[in-house]
Design a protein around this motif. Sequence first.
Motif, PDB file in Angstrom:
ATOM      1  N   LEU A 161       0.974  -1.193  -0.010  1.00  0.00           N
ATOM      2  CA  LEU A 161      -0.071  -0.051  -0.100  1.00  0.00           C
ATOM      3  C   LEU A 161       0.941   1.275  -0.024  1.00  0.00           C
ATOM      4  N   ASN A 162       2.043   1.060   0.813  1.00  0.00           N
ATOM      5  CA  ASN A 162       2.849   2.400   0.834  1.00  0.00           C
ATOM      6  C   ASN A 162       3.554   2.489  -0.686  1.00  0.00           C
ATOM      7  N   PHE A 211       1.286   6.200  -6.914  1.00  0.00           N
ATOM      8  CA  PHE A 211      -0.031   6.869  -7.226  1.00  0.00           C
ATOM      9  C   PHE A 211       0.446   8.284  -7.183  1.00  0.00           C
ATOM     10  N   LYS A 215       0.654   3.714  -2.776  1.00  0.00           N
ATOM     11  CA  LYS A 215       0.752   5.335  -2.449  1.00  0.00           C
ATOM     12  C   LYS A 215       1.847   6.364  -3.276  1.00  0.00           C
ATOM     13  N   THR A 216       3.162   5.735  -3.039  1.00  0.00           N
ATOM     14  CA  THR A 216       4.193   6.407  -3.751  1.00  0.00           C
ATOM     15  C   THR A 216       3.975   6.395  -5.112  1.00  0.00           C
TER      16      THR A 216
END
Length: 564
Positions: A331-332, A338, A335-336
């Motif tokens: 997820l991290n 994204f 996120k990065t």
Amino acid sequence: MALLYRFALQDVIALLLATAVTAFALWGFVELRLLALWVAWIVVACSTRVLLYQAHRRLKPGPAAARSWESWYSGAGAALGAVWGVCILFAFPSKGDLYQILVPSMICTLALGMPSALAPSPKAFASLLVPILAPLIALLFTNGGFNTSAAMLLLVFTGVLLALYLGANRNLMETLRFGRENVELAKRLHEVDRSLAAALSELRVIFESAAVGLAMLRDRKIARCNDAFAHLFGYGTEEMTGQLSRIMYASEESWAEAQEAANRRFAEGQASVSELELAKKDGQLFWGNVEARALDLRDPNAGVILAVHDITPRRRAEQELLTALQREKELNEMKTRFVSTVSHEFRTPLSTILSSAELLRLYADKLDNKEKLDLLNGIEDSTKRMRRLLDEVLTLGRAESGVLQLRPSQIALSELCNKIVHELCIGEGKQHTIVFDDRFDRPTAELDENLLRHILNNLLSNAIKYSATGTTVRLTLERRDDKVVLTVEDSGIGIPAEDLPHLFESFHRATNVQNRQGTGLGLAIVKKSVELHGGTITFDTKVDAGTQFIVELPLQARAKAQAA
């Protein structure tokens, strides 16, 4: 005292027999009255000994009463000696032959003074001997003058008697000491035996009631195990006893590896602790913490204690934690990616919009109508691109959070597909040939038009984007039984094998896309849209040869959605 006087009656029978033999031998040599008196005295002495012994055995006095009982025995001996002395003095005051008195007296003294049962201590012996010898000594001086030979006989007799007594008393004391030590040793052994039995009983209770699985191995066989151990593996205690430890493992290889690892630890002088996958009776596998300790590190086959814990819940929790951590990491990373992707995808159209607007504002009077139209078209295209990106992000967000819902309606499927192909032909696909092969035999289908647009736009846009200019992109629409089948084919760059497992993940892009623009959200949106319809998506691809995506949707998406 019990040890000291335990021989009190053992010589009574022998004494009586000796008395009878002596009386027969002295018949005719000693006067009858003296002989009868002597025999009577022997009987009284034996009776006294019997009474003392019976009283001692019945009362069972403790060690504290030893001195008191010694006084009783000494008093009894003194009384018996005094009785015989009185008999000597008064029965034969003057006419009696000294030797007739002396011989029975010496025999009497030997018979009664020597047995250590009646005189077990010097005090008791002296109490018996002095009253007997005193009248004899008196007779030496009163019976017609001093009798030298009788005195010598009496002296020798007394010395021999004393020497024999001291030797006998010493032997008796040694015997009693050894007996006392043996009794004490026996008591200690009994106490040790009781303590050992109690300890073994406690260990047995602990072994049997322990919540941990415990077992003893000898020669790699289960010599003994508790209920917890047998329960871990789904066996009964008796069923496991005598079995090879192989039944604990899923395979011969895992058993051999466990044995080898344990022996290495034993060779290092340490216990073996490991986490192994073990097998139950029904074949079900579970994780166990196995601690093995050898009774003899030089010879593990002599005996090994096993302690086994079921750690399956802990391992499961660890795996779930690792999965959660991995998911958090993904997820991290997502996120990065994204932030990076969105910022990059927004930067280009924003730059186009800003530059076009600035040119129109500063040089409007110097631009002709065609140039102004081109700039306005650029602003429009960039705005549409940004809107499409925002739409993709919002759609995926709603799908991930469960907000995106299926809203099916009757739509003219062939008409919708033809319209989407036409939009692409005049837009981003104008440099490609887009062929629509309509084989659908129904006027309508019950699908969600918005989600269907996401599916077709993303698949066709990808086919156009990753295919060379001038190549053909084909869309096929057909019905197979109760399903709508959409097939999108291209002859583009294909998808590498290492990217296939992550193909439908958000923000993932294949390693061979090079500098082609994209967010990595299209196929993730396609998959979510297909799943909401209750359909499936498959693909076939080959690098540098092209890709084919096949989407199967139910004709009645409402029924599928409700069933799901």
